[in-house]
Motif scaffolding. Structure first.
Motif, PDB file in Angstrom:
ATOM      1  N   ARG A   1      -5.226  -7.451   1.196  1.00  0.00           N
ATOM      2  CA  ARG A   1      -5.599  -7.486  -0.218  1.00  0.00           C
ATOM      3  C   ARG A   1      -5.360  -8.851  -0.862  1.00  0.00           C
ATOM      4  NH1 ARG A   1      -3.314  -1.654  -2.530  1.00  0.00           N
ATOM      5  NH2 ARG A   1      -4.583  -0.337  -1.152  1.00  0.00           N
TER       6      ARG A   1
ATOM      7  N   LYS B   1       0.824  -1.217   0.000  1.00  0.00           N
ATOM      8  CA  LYS B   1       0.000   0.000   0.000  1.00  0.00           C
ATOM      9  C   LYS B   1       0.860   1.271   0.000  1.00  0.00           C
ATOM     10  CE  LYS B   1      -3.855  -2.034   2.599  1.00  0.00           C
ATOM     11  NZ  LYS B   1      -4.754  -1.827   3.763  1.00  0.00           N
TER      12      LYS B   1
ATOM     13  N   ILE C   1      -5.508  -5.211  -8.078  1.00  0.00           N
ATOM     14  CA  ILE C   1      -5.929  -3.812  -8.212  1.00  0.00           C
ATOM     15  C   ILE C   1      -7.453  -3.714  -8.295  1.00  0.00           C
ATOM     16  CG2 ILE C   1      -5.896  -1.817  -9.770  1.00  0.00           C
ATOM     17  CD1 ILE C   1      -2.998  -2.622 -10.482  1.00  0.00           C
ATOM     18  N   GLU C   2      -8.063  -4.617  -9.042  1.00  0.00           N
ATOM     19  CA  GLU C   2      -9.524  -4.620  -9.173  1.00  0.00           C
ATOM     20  C   GLU C   2     -10.188  -4.907  -7.831  1.00  0.00           C
ATOM     21  OE1 GLU C   2     -13.040  -3.937 -10.984  1.00  0.00           O
ATOM     22  OE2 GLU C   2     -11.027  -3.652 -11.833  1.00  0.00           O
ATOM     23  N   ASP C   3      -9.625  -5.863  -7.072  1.00  0.00           N
ATOM     24  CA  ASP C   3     -10.170  -6.160  -5.739  1.00  0.00           C
ATOM     25  C   ASP C   3     -10.045  -4.957  -4.815  1.00  0.00           C
ATOM     26  OD1 ASP C   3     -10.714  -8.670  -6.647  1.00  0.00           O
ATOM     27  OD2 ASP C   3      -9.163  -9.682  -5.473  1.00  0.00           O
ATOM     28  N   ALA C   4      -8.933  -4.239  -4.903  1.00  0.00           N
ATOM     29  CA  ALA C   4      -8.741  -3.050  -4.066  1.00  0.00           C
ATOM     30  C   ALA C   4      -9.740  -1.968  -4.435  1.00  0.00           C
ATOM     31  CB  ALA C   4      -7.313  -2.526  -4.240  1.00  0.00           C
ATOM     32  N   LYS C   5     -10.049  -1.816  -5.699  1.00  0.00           N
ATOM     33  CA  LYS C   5     -11.043  -0.831  -6.119  1.00  0.00           C
ATOM     34  C   LYS C   5     -12.428  -1.193  -5.604  1.00  0.00           C
ATOM     35  CE  LYS C   5      -8.845   0.637 -10.473  1.00  0.00           C
ATOM     36  NZ  LYS C   5      -8.979   0.634 -11.950  1.00  0.00           N
ATOM     37  N   GLN C   6     -12.782  -2.473  -5.682  1.00  0.00           N
ATOM     38  CA  GLN C   6     -14.080  -2.920  -5.203  1.00  0.00           C
ATOM     39  C   GLN C   6     -14.209  -2.720  -3.700  1.00  0.00           C
ATOM     40  OE1 GLN C   6     -16.662  -3.788  -7.065  1.00  0.00           O
ATOM     41  NE2 GLN C   6     -15.434  -3.555  -8.938  1.00  0.00           N
ATOM     42  N   THR C   7     -13.130  -2.980  -2.977  1.00  0.00           N
ATOM     43  CA  THR C   7     -13.140  -2.784  -1.519  1.00  0.00           C
ATOM     44  C   THR C   7     -13.319  -1.321  -1.176  1.00  0.00           C
ATOM     45  OG1 THR C   7     -11.655  -4.689  -1.262  1.00  0.00           O
ATOM     46  CG2 THR C   7     -11.851  -3.182   0.606  1.00  0.00           C
ATOM     47  N   ALA C   8     -12.682  -0.441  -1.948  1.00  0.00           N
ATOM     48  CA  ALA C   8     -12.782   0.998  -1.690  1.00  0.00           C
ATOM     49  C   ALA C   8     -14.183   1.518  -1.942  1.00  0.00           C
ATOM     50  CB  ALA C   8     -11.782   1.755  -2.557  1.00  0.00           C
ATOM     51  N   LEU C   9     -14.967   0.861  -2.825  1.00  0.00           N
ATOM     52  CA  LEU C   9     -16.320   1.303  -3.127  1.00  0.00           C
ATOM     53  C   LEU C   9     -17.324   0.878  -2.066  1.00  0.00           C
ATOM     54  CD1 LEU C   9     -16.438   0.557  -6.978  1.00  0.00           C
ATOM     55  CD2 LEU C   9     -16.234   2.797  -5.871  1.00  0.00           C
TER      56      LEU C   9
END
Length: 238
Positions: free
Chosen positions: A143, A111, A229-237
């Motif tokens: 992550r 991170k 990266i996609e998983d991190a974006k989904q978590t942030a949403l």
């Protein structure tokens, strides 16, 4: 005889220039040299240490050119196998891309900002250290999720690839009996000639296979990075 200390040598007569004991030197060369090195003389030494024999060049004015000695010219590995240099260059380029994607993985797991992650990861020079750092981060990072087994498999494959790449990147090539060989350290044990090196034949096709394996590994690594990266974006949403 006076010596000119400004670097100029005084003229000498033939008698003065002839060193004392030269007759003994001739006796040594004629009698003791064959005893020490066998009937093949210096050629036997070259053969013993797998040094390629030099071929007489028939081209006019070929003496004292690059890779030549007194009219003899050594056939280099990149002349015998012209694709060898090309494949080594392609492997080197592919490996640089692989390392940049490993840095990206380190950045995602830690991170950290990319430039900070790159500065830290660059301190890990050896493959085992890089692998251990990434594994520890993978165990600590939230992550990782369902990608842990993929990360373990990739890092195990990375270790094997690095060993193959280091072998061709850090060892010298030569020619023996019209075949290209690579010199390899024997990890402290004496080789065939009493030195800690041994040789094996190698070709551009082997290095091409390595390059293809590096490219295939890099594709898998990039897919992992994109998934993280996609998983991190989904978590942030959420």
């Amino acid at each position: 005889m006076d010596i000119d200390w400004h670097g100029k040598q005084p003229c000498q007569s033939h008698d003065e220039a002839q060193p004392k004991g030269s007759h003994l030197s001739l006796v040594f060369v004629a009698f003791f040299f064959p005893l020490c090195f066998g009937v093949n003389g210096f050629g036997g030494v070259l053969k013993a240490f797998s040094i390629p024999r030099m071929k007489r060049s028939s081209a006019p004015g070929s003496s004292f050119k690059r890779s030549s000695f007194a009219g003899f010219r050594m056939t280099g590995p990149f002349e015998l196998d012209p694709d060898l240099a090309k494949e080594l260059g392609l492997v080197t380029n592919a490996w640089s891309h692989l390392e940049s994607n490993l840095t990206t993985l380190f950045c995602i797991l830690s991170k950290l900002e990319m430039h900070v992650a790159a500065a830290i990861f660059d301190l890990f020079k050896s493959t085992p250290t890089q692998r251990e750092a990434l594994l520890r981060l993978a165990h600590l990072s939230p992550r990782t999720g369902p990608h842990m087994e993929t990360i373990k498999t990739l890092l195990k494959d990375y270790q094997k690839l690095a060993e193959r790449r280091n072998e061709v990147a850090h060892n010298p090539f030569g020619v023996r009996e019209q075949a290209v060989y690579i010199m390899l350290k024997t990890k402290g044990k004496p080789g065939r000639y009493g030195i800690p090196y041994d040789t094996r034949n190698i070709s551009s096709s082997e290095i091409k296979t390595l390059r293809e394996d590096v490219s295939e590994f890099m594709d898998r690594l990039m897919l992992l990075n994109l998934a993280l990266i996609e998983d991190a974006k989904q978590t942030a949403l959420l």
